[in-house]
Design a protein around this motif. Structure first.
Motif, PDB file in Angstrom:
ATOM      1  N   GLU A  28     -12.938   1.385  -3.098  1.00 57.89           N
ATOM      2  CA  GLU A  28     -13.381   2.392  -4.064  1.00 57.89           C
ATOM      3  C   GLU A  28     -12.347   2.677  -5.143  1.00 57.89           C
ATOM      4  N   ARG A  29     -11.114   2.226  -4.958  1.00 56.28           N
ATOM      5  CA  ARG A  29     -10.061   2.438  -5.960  1.00 56.28           C
ATOM      6  C   ARG A  29      -9.971   1.314  -6.983  1.00 56.28           C
ATOM      7  N   GLY A  30     -10.735   0.231  -6.753  1.00 54.63           N
ATOM      8  CA  GLY A  30     -10.711  -0.892  -7.678  1.00 54.63           C
ATOM      9  C   GLY A  30     -10.381  -2.196  -6.982  1.00 54.63           C
ATOM     10  N   ASN A  31      -9.941  -3.174  -7.770  1.00 53.60           N
ATOM     11  CA  ASN A  31      -9.633  -4.513  -7.268  1.00 53.60           C
ATOM     12  C   ASN A  31      -8.132  -4.768  -7.323  1.00 53.60           C
ATOM     13  N   LEU A  32      -7.634  -5.412  -6.282  1.00 54.36           N
ATOM     14  CA  LEU A  32      -6.235  -5.802  -6.215  1.00 54.36           C
ATOM     15  C   LEU A  32      -6.171  -7.317  -6.088  1.00 54.36           C
ATOM     16  N   LEU A  33      -5.424  -7.961  -6.986  1.00 53.17           N
ATOM     17  CA  LEU A  33      -5.229  -9.412  -6.946  1.00 53.17           C
ATOM     18  C   LEU A  33      -3.728  -9.677  -6.788  1.00 53.17           C
ATOM     19  N   PRO A  34      -3.263  -9.852  -5.552  1.00 59.13           N
ATOM     20  CA  PRO A  34      -1.846 -10.149  -5.360  1.00 59.13           C
ATOM     21  C   PRO A  34      -1.584 -11.639  -5.599  1.00 59.13           C
ATOM     22  N   LEU A  35      -0.505 -11.945  -6.268  1.00 59.44           N
ATOM     23  CA  LEU A  35      -0.133 -13.343  -6.502  1.00 59.44           C
ATOM     24  C   LEU A  35       1.246 -13.581  -5.896  1.00 59.44           C
TER      25      LEU A  35
END
Length: 137
Positions: A28-35
């Motif tokens: 619900e807080r958004g999207n996280l894309l860890p690289l």
């Protein structure tokens, strides 16, 4: 000219171009894309973004003599035309989709298909306009 446009295909030009799954975590807080750079197919030496490109804008239209790039659509939708030798491929990058690993010698044009599309590019080499290949055949 051999044109390939199958959405089921995930690798082209004898493996020089392929989709790379990227972990995206959504709540619900958004999207996280860890690289995690150690898990990428190359060690990035440079990164850049393309943002605020008007719908229909065309960028790229070149390849690189050496080095690799990872193209990641952060927002929106970006059409890609890829060419190598006598083959060409049309595909699309979309937000929260896989990234595209682009190998040396592959010509690439990006078309920004929707407003507010954003592209992140990780490159294996520093910027060098002398490494550009403007023609694709």
């Amino acid at each position: 000219m051999n044109t390939i446009a199958s959405p089921l295909c995930s690798t082209w030009f004898e493996g020089r171009v392929r989709f790379i799954d990227l972990p995206t975590y959504t709540d619900e807080r958004g999207n996280l894309l860890p690289l995690d750079f150690d898990s990428l197919p190359f060690k990035p030496r440079r990164a850049f973004t393309v943002t605020d490109a008007p719908t229909g804008s065309i960028r790229g239209e070149h390849g690189h003599r050496s080095g690799e790039q990872l193209l990641i659509c952060l927002h929106g939708k970006i059409g890609l035309l890829l060419r190598k030798g006598h083959e060409e491929v049309d595909t699309v990058l979309a937000a929260a989709g896989p990234g595209l690993l682009l190998g040396a010698g592959v010509w690439c044009r990006q078309t920004y298909l929707v407003s507010n599309s954003a592209l992140l590019v990780l490159a294996s080499e520093p910027y060098d306009p002398g490494s550009y290949v403007s023609t694709w055949n």
